[in-house]
Design a protein around this motif. Sequence first.
Motif, PDB file in Angstrom:
ATOM      1  N   PHE A  73       0.831  -1.213   0.000  1.00 37.97           N
ATOM      2  CA  PHE A  73       0.000   0.000   0.000  1.00 37.97           C
ATOM      3  C   PHE A  73       0.865   1.262   0.000  1.00 37.97           C
ATOM      4  CE2 PHE A  73      -2.778   2.851   2.823  1.00 37.97           C
ATOM      5  CZ  PHE A  73      -3.398   3.416   1.732  1.00 37.97           C
ATOM      6  N   THR A  74       0.573   2.163  -0.921  1.00 32.21           N
ATOM      7  CA  THR A  74       1.246   3.451  -1.184  1.00 32.21           C
ATOM      8  C   THR A  74       2.699   3.282  -1.622  1.00 32.21           C
ATOM      9  OG1 THR A  74       2.096   4.039   1.042  1.00 32.21           O
ATOM     10  CG2 THR A  74      -0.223   4.580   0.563  1.00 32.21           C
ATOM     11  N   ASP A  75       3.117   2.051  -1.905  1.00 32.65           N
ATOM     12  CA  ASP A  75       4.440   1.833  -2.479  1.00 32.65           C
ATOM     13  C   ASP A  75       4.315   1.825  -4.006  1.00 32.65           C
ATOM     14  OD1 ASP A  75       5.616   1.614   0.028  1.00 32.65           O
ATOM     15  OD2 ASP A  75       5.323  -0.552   0.125  1.00 32.65           O
ATOM     16  N   ASP A  94       7.454  11.180   7.197  1.00 30.25           N
ATOM     17  CA  ASP A  94       8.535  10.544   7.963  1.00 30.25           C
ATOM     18  C   ASP A  94       7.991   9.375   8.770  1.00 30.25           C
ATOM     19  OD1 ASP A  94      10.429  12.287   7.005  1.00 30.25           O
ATOM     20  OD2 ASP A  94      10.336  13.636   8.731  1.00 30.25           O
ATOM     21  N   TRP A  95       6.810   9.573   9.356  1.00 30.37           N
ATOM     22  CA  TRP A  95       6.173   8.501  10.135  1.00 30.37           C
ATOM     23  C   TRP A  95       5.720   7.368   9.221  1.00 30.37           C
ATOM     24  CZ3 TRP A  95       0.714   7.514   9.796  1.00 30.37           C
ATOM     25  CH2 TRP A  95       0.283   6.476  10.643  1.00 30.37           C
ATOM     26  N   TRP A  96       5.090   7.739   8.099  1.00 30.92           N
ATOM     27  CA  TRP A  96       4.527   6.742   7.191  1.00 30.92           C
ATOM     28  C   TRP A  96       5.600   5.851   6.586  1.00 30.92           C
ATOM     29  CZ3 TRP A  96      -0.355   5.310   6.489  1.00 30.92           C
ATOM     30  CH2 TRP A  96      -0.668   4.513   5.391  1.00 30.92           C
ATOM     31  N   MET A  97       6.732   6.435   6.259  1.00 34.09           N
ATOM     32  CA  MET A  97       7.810   5.690   5.594  1.00 34.09           C
ATOM     33  C   MET A  97       8.903   5.293   6.582  1.00 34.09           C
ATOM     34  SD  MET A  97       6.689   5.779   2.433  1.00 34.09           S
ATOM     35  CE  MET A  97       8.023   5.459   1.302  1.00 34.09           C
ATOM     36  N   GLY A  98       8.581   5.228   7.843  1.00 38.48           N
ATOM     37  CA  GLY A  98       9.597   5.042   8.870  1.00 38.48           C
ATOM     38  C   GLY A  98      10.063   3.620   9.088  1.00 38.48           C
ATOM     39  N   ASN A  99       9.646   2.678   8.234  1.00 33.28           N
ATOM     40  CA  ASN A  99      10.017   1.280   8.452  1.00 33.28           C
ATOM     41  C   ASN A  99      11.114   0.802   7.511  1.00 33.28           C
ATOM     42  OD1 ASN A  99       8.425   1.412   6.183  1.00 33.28           O
ATOM     43  ND2 ASN A  99       7.390  -0.523   6.542  1.00 33.28           N
ATOM     44  N   PHE A 100      11.752   1.725   6.793  1.00 31.68           N
ATOM     45  CA  PHE A 100      12.814   1.329   5.878  1.00 31.68           C
ATOM     46  C   PHE A 100      14.107   1.061   6.634  1.00 31.68           C
ATOM     47  CE2 PHE A 100      10.099   2.878   2.530  1.00 31.68           C
ATOM     48  CZ  PHE A 100      10.511   2.167   1.406  1.00 31.68           C
ATOM     49  N   ALA A 101      14.938   0.216   6.043  1.00 35.16           N
ATOM     50  CA  ALA A 101      16.253  -0.067   6.620  1.00 35.16           C
ATOM     51  C   ALA A 101      17.123   1.186   6.515  1.00 35.16           C
ATOM     52  CB  ALA A 101      16.909  -1.231   5.881  1.00 35.16           C
ATOM     53  N   PRO A 102      18.005   1.393   7.482  1.00 32.26           N
ATOM     54  CA  PRO A 102      18.803   2.619   7.498  1.00 32.26           C
ATOM     55  C   PRO A 102      19.789   2.746   6.344  1.00 32.26           C
ATOM     56  CG  PRO A 102      19.557   1.059   9.171  1.00 32.26           C
ATOM     57  CD  PRO A 102      18.261   0.529   8.637  1.00 32.26           C
ATOM     58  N   SER A 117      19.055   2.427   3.213  1.00 32.02           N
ATOM     59  CA  SER A 117      18.328   2.675   1.965  1.00 32.02           C
ATOM     60  C   SER A 117      17.834   4.120   1.902  1.00 32.02           C
ATOM     61  CB  SER A 117      17.154   1.709   1.842  1.00 32.02           C
ATOM     62  OG  SER A 117      16.309   1.822   2.970  1.00 32.02           O
ATOM     63  N   ILE A 118      18.688   5.066   2.284  1.00 32.35           N
ATOM     64  CA  ILE A 118      18.284   6.472   2.367  1.00 32.35           C
ATOM     65  C   ILE A 118      17.825   6.999   1.010  1.00 32.35           C
ATOM     66  CG2 ILE A 118      19.086   8.810   2.870  1.00 32.35           C
ATOM     67  CD1 ILE A 118      20.968   7.593   4.938  1.00 32.35           C
ATOM     68  N   GLU A 119      18.573   6.687  -0.056  1.00 29.53           N
ATOM     69  CA  GLU A 119      18.202   7.177  -1.383  1.00 29.53           C
ATOM     70  C   GLU A 119      16.858   6.601  -1.817  1.00 29.53           C
ATOM     71  OE1 GLU A 119      20.255   7.728  -5.770  1.00 29.53           O
ATOM     72  OE2 GLU A 119      20.621   5.872  -4.660  1.00 29.53           O
ATOM     73  N   LEU A 120      16.655   5.310  -1.575  1.00 28.84           N
ATOM     74  CA  LEU A 120      15.389   4.674  -1.905  1.00 28.84           C
ATOM     75  C   LEU A 120      14.241   5.330  -1.146  1.00 28.84           C
ATOM     76  CD1 LEU A 120      13.595   2.481  -3.155  1.00 28.84           C
ATOM     77  CD2 LEU A 120      14.365   0.918  -1.353  1.00 28.84           C
ATOM     78  N   VAL A 121      14.468   5.631   0.132  1.00 26.16           N
ATOM     79  CA  VAL A 121      13.434   6.268   0.953  1.00 26.16           C
ATOM     80  C   VAL A 121      13.046   7.621   0.376  1.00 26.16           C
ATOM     81  CG1 VAL A 121      12.906   7.251   3.211  1.00 26.16           C
ATOM     82  CG2 VAL A 121      14.097   5.068   3.070  1.00 26.16           C
ATOM     83  N   GLU A 122      14.026   8.419   0.001  1.00 24.63           N
ATOM     84  CA  GLU A 122      13.750   9.768  -0.488  1.00 24.63           C
ATOM     85  C   GLU A 122      12.930   9.743  -1.774  1.00 24.63           C
ATOM     86  OE1 GLU A 122      14.231  12.685   1.080  1.00 24.63           O
ATOM     87  OE2 GLU A 122      14.743  11.293   2.703  1.00 24.63           O
ATOM     88  N   TYR A 123      13.291   8.873  -2.689  1.00 26.87           N
ATOM     89  CA  TYR A 123      12.525   8.783  -3.931  1.00 26.87           C
ATOM     90  C   TYR A 123      11.158   8.147  -3.691  1.00 26.87           C
ATOM     91  CZ  TYR A 123      16.292  10.416  -6.952  1.00 26.87           C
ATOM     92  OH  TYR A 123      17.246  11.198  -7.577  1.00 26.87           O
ATOM     93  N   SER A 124      11.084   7.207  -2.769  1.00 28.58           N
ATOM     94  CA  SER A 124       9.802   6.576  -2.437  1.00 28.58           C
ATOM     95  C   SER A 124       8.850   7.585  -1.813  1.00 28.58           C
ATOM     96  CB  SER A 124      10.024   5.390  -1.497  1.00 28.58           C
ATOM     97  OG  SER A 124      10.766   4.369  -2.122  1.00 28.58           O
ATOM     98  N   LYS A 125       9.370   8.469  -0.989  1.00 24.78           N
ATOM     99  CA  LYS A 125       8.535   9.519  -0.392  1.00 24.78           C
ATOM    100  C   LYS A 125       7.907  10.395  -1.471  1.00 24.78           C
ATOM    101  CE  LYS A 125      10.700  10.133   4.166  1.00 24.78           C
ATOM    102  NZ  LYS A 125      11.468  11.058   5.025  1.00 24.78           N
ATOM    103  N   GLN A 126       8.688  10.733  -2.480  1.00 20.59           N
ATOM    104  CA  GLN A 126       8.159  11.555  -3.568  1.00 20.59           C
ATOM    105  C   GLN A 126       7.064  10.819  -4.325  1.00 20.59           C
ATOM    106  OE1 GLN A 126      11.388  13.165  -6.023  1.00 20.59           O
ATOM    107  NE2 GLN A 126      12.731  13.162  -4.242  1.00 20.59           N
ATOM    108  N   ASP A 127       7.288   9.525  -4.584  1.00 20.91           N
ATOM    109  CA  ASP A 127       6.268   8.728  -5.278  1.00 20.91           C
ATOM    110  C   ASP A 127       4.988   8.637  -4.460  1.00 20.91           C
ATOM    111  OD1 ASP A 127       8.150   8.293  -7.266  1.00 20.91           O
ATOM    112  OD2 ASP A 127       8.666   6.278  -6.591  1.00 20.91           O
ATOM    113  N   THR A 128       5.146   8.361  -3.161  1.00 23.56           N
ATOM    114  CA  THR A 128       3.991   8.177  -2.288  1.00 23.56           C
ATOM    115  C   THR A 128       3.208   9.466  -2.117  1.00 23.56           C
ATOM    116  OG1 THR A 128       5.097   6.386  -1.090  1.00 23.56           O
ATOM    117  CG2 THR A 128       3.284   7.493   0.046  1.00 23.56           C
ATOM    118  N   ALA A 129       3.907  10.601  -2.016  1.00 21.32           N
ATOM    119  CA  ALA A 129       3.239  11.890  -1.812  1.00 21.32           C
ATOM    120  C   ALA A 129       2.366  12.274  -3.006  1.00 21.32           C
ATOM    121  CB  ALA A 129       4.275  12.973  -1.547  1.00 21.32           C
ATOM    122  N   LYS A 130       2.644  11.714  -4.174  1.00 23.27           N
ATOM    123  CA  LYS A 130       1.858  12.032  -5.375  1.00 23.27           C
ATOM    124  C   LYS A 130       0.539  11.276  -5.432  1.00 23.27           C
ATOM    125  CE  LYS A 130       4.616  10.772  -8.478  1.00 23.27           C
ATOM    126  NZ  LYS A 130       5.051  10.440  -9.859  1.00 23.27           N
TER     127      LYS A 130
END
Length: 239
Positions: free
Chosen positions: A42-44, A165-173, A175-188
Amino acid sequence: PKVNQEKFRSEKSFQELPDGIKIAYFETGNPQGKPFIFIHGFTDSSRTWTSLFPYFDNSYRYIFLDLRGHGDSTAPRCCYALSQMAYDVKLLMDKLTFYKAFVARHSLGSIVTQTLAEKWPERVEKAILVGSGDNTSDIGPMVYHEIFEVNKVQEPIDPHSKFMDWWMGNFAPDSIELVEYSKQDTAKIPLYVWREVLDTLSTEDYGRRIGQLRTPVLVMNGENDGFWSKASQEHFKTS
């Protein structure tokens, strides 16, 4: 080799389905190999699986799709029932001209897989269910908490907000780059998609026929999974 997260979206392909949905997907591997479909939570989006790309060999034809309303697939106002999302997968298989596939799904995607295997068992050769369950009782409180939090959010969603930050807070530490791009995808993702899918997860009685499945299934679960408890996973495996 690391996946270029910046270029990942531009390398997707698209298929217009007979039900009007335009599905985005990323394909790699051996075009002549057996199809292996991966579906996100969900939201990924298909980006979720990119950290695994370096570990895949060339034995299979790997297809990573964006569910309706997610990633770069179209986001209709209606509808987000599990059967409709599973039907999209079946139609995509038809468009890509293969009848049967291995399927790996995570969270929401794994529940969609259950529905696909129930309705069209002849299309699923084997299934891997990651972070899955056979009913909503185990995740009910979490889903209702998420509904409460999502209802407080306004569009446009800020990918760098405390909520995200709360919603995407379960990523492994690592994977910072993946998290940042995933946040942009999810926010859309439009808020109506968030609410429709959460409503589906909180009300649909899925898993009723899970014990009747004849598709070989591998159930995988992380010990730090915040949704599915170890007890529910044991119940799921024996159901």
